[in-house]
Write a protein that holds these residues in place. Structure first.
Motif, mmCIF file in Angstrom:
data_model
loop_
_atom_site.group_PDB
_atom_site.id
_atom_site.type_symbol
_atom_site.label_atom_id
_atom_site.label_comp_id
_atom_site.label_asym_id
_atom_site.label_seq_id
_atom_site.Cartn_x
_atom_site.Cartn_y
_atom_site.Cartn_z
ATOM 1 N N VAL A 1 4.111 -4.714 8.806
ATOM 2 C CA VAL A 1 4.676 -3.990 7.636
ATOM 3 C C VAL A 1 6.394 -4.178 7.618
ATOM 4 N N GLU A 2 6.424 -4.511 6.207
ATOM 5 C CA GLU A 2 8.068 -4.763 5.935
ATOM 6 C C GLU A 2 8.076 -3.533 5.025
ATOM 7 N N ASN A 3 9.334 -2.789 5.006
ATOM 8 C CA ASN A 3 9.743 -2.071 4.169
ATOM 9 C C ASN A 3 9.021 -0.813 4.073
ATOM 10 N N PRO A 4 8.685 -0.171 5.470
ATOM 11 C CA PRO A 4 7.763 1.021 5.382
ATOM 12 C C PRO A 4 8.464 2.189 4.745
ATOM 13 N N PRO A 5 7.859 2.917 3.836
ATOM 14 C CA PRO A 5 8.697 4.042 3.119
ATOM 15 C C PRO A 5 8.739 5.152 4.077
ATOM 16 N N ASN A 6 9.901 6.115 3.731
ATOM 17 C CA ASN A 6 10.135 7.321 4.438
ATOM 18 C C ASN A 6 9.371 8.501 3.713
ATOM 19 N N ALA A 7 8.360 8.946 4.121
ATOM 20 C CA ALA A 7 7.475 9.928 3.496
ATOM 21 C C ALA A 7 8.025 11.276 3.957
ATOM 22 N N ASP A 8 8.092 12.382 3.263
ATOM 23 C CA ASP A 8 8.534 13.454 3.671
ATOM 24 C C ASP A 8 7.062 14.058 4.322
ATOM 25 N N ILE A 9 7.447 15.141 5.058
ATOM 26 C CA ILE A 9 6.325 15.789 6.044
ATOM 27 C C ILE A 9 5.048 16.367 5.092
ATOM 28 N N LEU A 10 5.246 16.880 3.790
ATOM 29 C CA LEU A 10 4.071 16.952 3.058
ATOM 30 C C LEU A 10 3.028 15.817 2.713
ATOM 31 N N ARG A 11 3.960 14.627 2.304
ATOM 32 C CA ARG A 11 3.117 13.599 1.785
ATOM 33 C C ARG A 11 2.649 12.827 3.043
ATOM 34 N N ARG A 12 3.139 13.141 4.405
ATOM 35 C CA ARG A 12 2.368 12.388 5.422
ATOM 36 C C ARG A 12 1.021 12.997 5.446
ATOM 37 N N TYR A 13 0.685 14.000 4.939
ATOM 38 C CA TYR A 13 -0.692 14.661 5.369
ATOM 39 C C TYR A 13 -1.524 14.703 3.928
ATOM 40 N N MET A 14 -1.054 14.129 3.045
ATOM 41 C CA MET A 14 -1.978 14.023 1.510
ATOM 42 C C MET A 14 -2.615 12.786 1.991
ATOM 43 N N TYR A 15 -3.974 12.788 0.944
ATOM 44 C CA TYR A 15 -4.819 11.646 0.983
ATOM 45 C C TYR A 15 -4.422 10.294 0.481
ATOM 46 N N ARG A 16 -4.525 9.409 1.133
ATOM 47 C CA ARG A 16 -4.393 7.977 1.084
ATOM 48 C C ARG A 16 -5.529 6.998 1.281
ATOM 49 N N CYS A 17 -5.313 5.967 0.416
ATOM 50 C CA CYS A 17 -6.443 5.009 0.231
ATOM 51 C C CYS A 17 -6.731 4.101 1.273
ATOM 52 N N LEU B 1 0.754 -1.233 0.038
ATOM 53 C CA LEU B 1 0.180 -0.100 -0.270
ATOM 54 C C LEU B 1 0.911 1.046 -0.131
ATOM 55 N N ASP B 2 0.557 2.218 -0.904
ATOM 56 C CA ASP B 2 1.283 3.244 -0.946
ATOM 57 C C ASP B 2 1.353 4.381 0.536
ATOM 58 N N ARG B 3 2.454 4.445 0.875
ATOM 59 C CA ARG B 3 2.869 5.107 2.060
ATOM 60 C C ARG B 3 2.593 4.237 3.235
ATOM 61 N N LEU B 4 2.363 3.076 3.527
ATOM 62 C CA LEU B 4 2.449 2.031 4.272
ATOM 63 C C LEU B 4 3.297 1.015 4.293
ATOM 64 N N GLY B 5 3.602 0.350 3.075
ATOM 65 C CA GLY B 5 4.748 -0.598 2.936
ATOM 66 C C GLY B 5 4.321 -1.876 2.437
ATOM 67 N N LEU B 6 4.876 -2.873 2.636
ATOM 68 C CA LEU B 6 4.491 -4.223 2.324
ATOM 69 C C LEU B 6 3.752 -4.976 3.515
#
Length: 168
Positions: free
Chosen positions: A117-133, A76-81
């Motif tokens: 969760v495996e391989n969680p991505p490092n999201a920058d501060i702006l992407r952390r607050y964007m829409y996620r599914c 999942l985008d911005r969560l990981g595997l």
């Protein structure tokens, strides 16, 4: 879809284009015409409009997978595997609002989300607050909002169920 993915889904572009591009145009219009008459109010309104557009930006990004089902598990985008051995079950949960179908993929986990969760991505501060599914209502489950993705819910569930481990 890459060769290693069983299925991948992106955000459905049509659902977000109006909000993103419209929000940016409104912000530009407010700044252009409103700053002369009421600078503080128009800057606040423009910032709010631009903020709404930025929040919904994932809908218009190109080549960005929101969900991928692969031999390794569900990504999942911005969560990981979420590997298959961490997933107990997947089901579709449907809600109808004014005859509009809203389907969610309900993923039940075998262990808490932090450990699953495996391989969680490092999201920058702006992407952390964007829409996620997706959202995590508890530490043992994840809900994926399929109505915002470009694949049919039944297709996503069928592919995921086909690859769930039987005996773990």
């Amino acid at each position: 879809m890459s060769e290693q993915d069983y299925l991948s889904a992106q955000y459905e572009k049509q659902k977000g284009e109006g909000i993103v591009y419209g929000g940016l145009m409104i912000a530009f219009g407010i700044v252009l015409f409103g700053v002369v008459r009421a600078p503080l109010i128009s800057l606040v309104a423009a910032a709010f409009s631009a903020g709404v557009a930025v929040y919904h930006w994932p809908f218009v990004r190109k080549n960005r997978k929101a969900l991928a089902i692969s031999p390794a598990g569900i990504t999942l985008d911005r969560l990981g595997l979420l590997p298959w051995n961490a997933i107990a079950d997947v089901t579709i949960v449907e809600r109808y609002i004014r005859m509009i179908r809203n389907a969610d993929l309900h993923i039940t986990l075998r262990r808490p989300l932090d450990a699953a969760v495996e391989n969680p991505p490092n999201a920058d501060i702006l992407r952390r607050y964007m829409y996620r599914c997706w959202k995590a209502p508890s530490s043992m489950e994840v809900l994926v909002k399929l109505s915002t993705l470009d694949k049919r819910p039944e297709e996503v569930e069928a592919v995921a169920r086909q690859h769930l481990p039987r005996d773990i």
